[in-house]
Design an enzyme around this catalytic site. Structure first.
Site, short mmCIF file in Angstrom:
data_model
loop_
_atom_site.label_atom_id
_atom_site.label_comp_id
_atom_site.label_asym_id
_atom_site.label_seq_id
_atom_site.Cartn_x
_atom_site.Cartn_y
_atom_site.Cartn_z
N TRP A 151 0.25 -0.86 0.14
CA TRP A 151 -0.02 0.05 0.18
C TRP A 151 1.32 0.78 -0.14
CZ3 TRP A 151 2.32 1.75 3.80
CH2 TRP A 151 2.54 1.32 4.86
N ASN A 152 2.03 1.28 -0.01
CA ASN A 152 2.94 2.70 0.56
C ASN A 152 3.19 3.60 -0.55
OD1 ASN A 152 4.76 0.84 -0.52
ND2 ASN A 152 6.42 1.47 1.23
N LYS A 175 -2.62 -7.74 -8.17
CA LYS A 175 -3.70 -7.17 -6.87
C LYS A 175 -2.67 -6.41 -5.79
CE LYS A 175 -2.78 -8.97 -2.64
NZ LYS A 175 -3.93 -7.84 -2.21
N PRO A 176 -3.18 -5.39 -5.76
CA PRO A 176 -3.39 -4.59 -5.27
C PRO A 176 -3.14 -4.60 -3.19
CG PRO A 176 -4.92 -4.06 -5.55
CD PRO A 176 -4.70 -4.70 -7.09
N ALA A 177 -2.74 -4.05 -2.73
CA ALA A 177 -3.29 -3.85 -1.40
C ALA A 177 -4.88 -3.61 -1.04
CB ALA A 177 -2.06 -3.06 -0.58
N GLY A 228 6.09 -6.85 -0.24
CA GLY A 228 5.73 -6.32 0.63
C GLY A 228 6.22 -6.65 1.34
N SER A 229 6.06 -7.40 2.38
CA SER A 229 7.01 -7.41 4.12
C SER A 229 8.04 -9.02 3.68
CB SER A 229 6.35 -7.73 5.20
OG SER A 229 4.98 -8.89 4.51
N CYS A 284 10.53 1.17 2.00
CA CYS A 284 11.23 0.50 2.03
C CYS A 284 12.05 0.50 2.63
CB CYS A 284 11.55 -0.62 1.05
SG CYS A 284 10.82 0.69 -0.29
P1 NAD Z 1 2.44 -6.83 3.46
O1 NAD Z 1 3.30 -7.80 3.03
O2 NAD Z 1 1.54 -7.75 4.59
O3 NAD Z 1 1.57 -7.29 1.84
C1 NAD Z 1 2.19 -6.78 0.53
C2 NAD Z 1 1.10 -7.36 -0.25
O4 NAD Z 1 0.85 -8.33 -0.15
C3 NAD Z 1 -0.53 -7.15 0.09
O5 NAD Z 1 -0.94 -6.70 -1.30
C4 NAD Z 1 -0.97 -8.25 0.82
O6 NAD Z 1 -2.58 -8.19 0.38
C5 NAD Z 1 -0.23 -8.91 0.18
N1 NAD Z 1 -1.02 -10.27 1.13
C6 NAD Z 1 -0.49 -10.65 2.70
N2 NAD Z 1 -1.24 -11.93 1.89
C7 NAD Z 1 -0.96 -12.74 1.72
C8 NAD Z 1 -0.78 -14.10 0.52
N3 NAD Z 1 -1.00 -15.03 2.12
N4 NAD Z 1 -0.95 -14.31 0.23
C9 NAD Z 1 -0.59 -13.43 -0.99
N5 NAD Z 1 -0.10 -12.67 -0.97
C10 NAD Z 1 -0.61 -11.85 0.46
O7 NAD Z 1 3.31 -5.73 3.71
P2 NAD Z 1 2.34 -4.36 3.15
O8 NAD Z 1 2.02 -4.13 4.87
O9 NAD Z 1 1.73 -3.92 2.42
O10 NAD Z 1 3.47 -3.41 2.50
C11 NAD Z 1 5.08 -3.11 3.82
C12 NAD Z 1 6.10 -4.21 3.89
O11 NAD Z 1 6.71 -4.00 2.17
C13 NAD Z 1 7.62 -3.41 4.52
O12 NAD Z 1 8.05 -4.46 4.95
C14 NAD Z 1 8.04 -2.59 3.73
O13 NAD Z 1 9.44 -2.72 3.19
C15 NAD Z 1 7.51 -3.06 1.93
N6 NAD Z 1 7.94 -2.12 0.57
C16 NAD Z 1 9.53 -3.24 -0.18
C17 NAD Z 1 9.61 -1.93 -1.21
C18 NAD Z 1 10.44 -2.94 -1.79
O14 NAD Z 1 11.25 -2.35 -2.49
N7 NAD Z 1 11.60 -3.16 -1.42
C19 NAD Z 1 8.59 -1.18 -1.61
C20 NAD Z 1 8.09 -1.13 -0.96
C21 NAD Z 1 7.35 -1.82 0.39
#
Ligand code: NAD
Length: 481
Positions: A151-152, A175-177, A228-229, A284
């Site tokens: 989402w960020n 699939k967006p957040a 994501g995370s 991130c």
């Molecule tokens: P998140 O991992 O919770 O979610 C990211 C995405 O994954 C969302 O769309 C979420 O719905 C989806 N998701 C969650 N569980 C899932 C599953 N079991 N199967 C498939 N998809 C699933 O992360 P967040 O809270 O949305 O974003 C923050 C994190 O993203 C931070 O750790 C940040 O550092 C990281 N991030 C990294 C970068 C990079 O380029 N390295 C850039 C932006 C954010």
């Protein structure tokens, strides 16, 4: 304001979830309802995968110039609608409008860049050992690609995946957040306007685990690109193993920011402000650990406190705002937990250190921008990603010592250093175990440069000529002549 339910875009049609479920999207600054989306599951995901699979045959074999035309058109449409898109980001994420505009322009730039990069996917001929053989090496699209985004950066994370995937000849489902789906819905209206053939780009809105399970189990999906995370990245990597699905991961970070005794302290304070407080510290590549040489630590802390105390915190839709709210209650709780944990273990608060309350702050997830000193390695903030506007100041004595401390992390995404010594500026980045290093630069990201991490920050690179590689397979053809 409530509006009609926003739908998914599958096979060129706007559709509702099979389940009939919906999800509300609320402003993190005011708590007001700003939209309702249809909220699907594995069934909708399967439809999107089937559509992308059916569209792949033509899209994957179209000429690069044909694909390029659609990407250029989309770039122009995003540019044309930049103000509206920025307002949607500011509303659903709380991001300051000035930053949101920058993000939208970044997305338009990505589509423009990959419209050109599509034309530069070259093959090679390699001299053979044998006079009667010829070696040709060609690049071909991987196939159906699932892009999962956080989402960020609601538009640019999607652009950095969709643009190179389409340029390479892959078809895509995004699939967006859950927190920020409205930006994607608007982008897909522009995708429809740009006239992409049906099924080439699809939008799935739904429960992460169910959507994710279908993506990972379905053999038609050949590539998963995830931002994501690190925790979810690891889960997806395990799930990908069964089918050897191609994966690339942009995961969490824990950036060190090093201020040497020979730094321009004003420039470093500005760079730190940019790298720490942009998007309320929810990046991130955000600074997580600030290392300052002991001889300039007090002076630098003073500059930082002065600048931080002037920062305007509020709803991102207000043009004056420099720092917006955290994305949700869980985000705020985590930041406050890191502050309390540090305080309990001996940290001193130079400014901030609490939730903001009173007036407009009562409705949102606002944390005062915070600077802490007297940090020790047992504090969560030293090793876990805070994802909020908190700066822990750690002092150091020598270059060797600070490089070792900076590298003592499981993450390896971005690092920063400030110094006016040319030798040091060349020497130190080589030793930092990070995929991105900002030297006298607190904001290093650009479309044409490779973006990605070492260690548990993931693998694969987005951006520039590197960003398209993850969507291509290499094929070797041997000719007997
Ligand atoms: P998140 O991992 O919770 O979610 C990211 C995405 O994954 C969302 O769309 C979420 O719905 C989806 N998701 C969650 N569980 C899932 C599953 N079991 N199967 C498939 N998809 C699933 O992360 P967040 O809270 O949305 O974003 C923050 C994190 O993203 C931070 O750790 C940040 O550092 C990281 N991030 C990294 C970068 C990079 O380029 N390295 C850039 C932006 C954010």
């Amino acid at each position: 304001m409530t509006e009609q339910i926003k739908r998914m875009y599958i096979n060129g049609e706007w559709v509702e979830a099979e389940s009939g479920n919906t999800l509300e999207v609320k402003s993190p600054a005011t708590g007001e309802l700003i939209g309702v989306i249809t909220y699907g599951d594995g069934r909708d995901t399967k439809k999107a995968i089937d559509a992308a699979d059916a569209a792949f045959k033509e899209w994957g074999s179209a000429t690069a110039r044909e694909r390029s035309k659609y990407l250029s058109e989309l770039s122009a449409l995003i540019h044309k609608n930049r103000n509206e898109l920025a307002e949607i980001i500011a509303a659903e994420l709380g991001k300051p409008i000035r930053e949101a505009k920058g993000e939208v322009l970044g997305a338009a730039d990505n589509f423009a860049w990959y419209a050109e990069e599509a034309k530069r996917v070259y093959g090679e001929t390699v001299p053979s050992t044998f006079p009667n053989k010829r070696i040709h090496v060609m690049k071909q699209p991987v196939g159906v690609t699932a892009a999962i985004t956080p989402w960020n950066f609601p538009i640019n994370m999607a652009a950095r995946k969709i643009a190179p995937a389409l340029a390479a000849g892959c078809t895509v489902l995004l699939k967006p957040a859950e927190a920020t789906p409205l930006t994607s819905v608007r982008v897909f209206e522009l995708i429809e306007e740009a006239g992409f053939p049906k099924g080439v780009v699809n939008l799935v809105l739904g429960e992460p685990q169910k959507v994710g399970a279908e993506i990972m189990a379905n053999k038609k999906v050949r590539k998963v690109t995830f931002t994501g995370s690190t925790a979810v990245g690891k889960l997806l990597m395990r799930q990908a193993a069964d089918q050897m699905k191609r994966v690339s991961f942009e995961l969490g970070g824990h950036a060190p920011f090093i201020v040497f005794e020979d730094a321009d302290l004003d420039a470093a304070a500005n760079g730190l402000f940019e790298s720490k407080y942009r998007n309320a510290g929810q990046m991130c590549i955000c600074t997580n650990r600030l290392y300052v040489h002991e001889s300039v630590a007090d002076e630098f802390a003073q500059k930082l406190v002065e600048r931080t105390q002037k920062a305007v915190v509020g709803d991102g839709r207000n043009p004056e705002t420099e720092i917006g709210p955290l994305v949700n209650q869980a985000g705020l709780d985590k930041v406050l937990d890191h502050i309390e944990d540090a305080k309990a273990k001996g940290a001193k608060v130079l400014t901030g250190g609490h939730r903001l309350t009173g007036g407009e702050y009562d409705q949102g997830f606002f944390c005062a921008p915070t600077i802490l000193t007297d940090i020790n390695p047992d504090m969560k903030i030293v090793s876990e990603e805070t994802f909020g506007p908190v700066v822990p100041i750690i002092t150091f004595k020598t270059e060797e010592e600070v490089i070792e401390a900076a590298n003592a992390s499981d993450f390896g995404l971005a690092a920063y250093m400030y110094s006016q010594n040319v030798s040091r500026c060349l020497r130190v980045p080589e030793k930092l175990e990070y995929g991105i290093v900002g030297v006298n630069d607190g904001s290093p990201t650009q479309t044409q440069a490779p973006f990605g991490g070492f260690k548990e920050s993931g693998f694969g690179r987005e951006g520039g000529k590197w960003g398209i590689e993850g969507f291509l397979e290499t094929k070797f053809v041997s000719y007997g002549i």
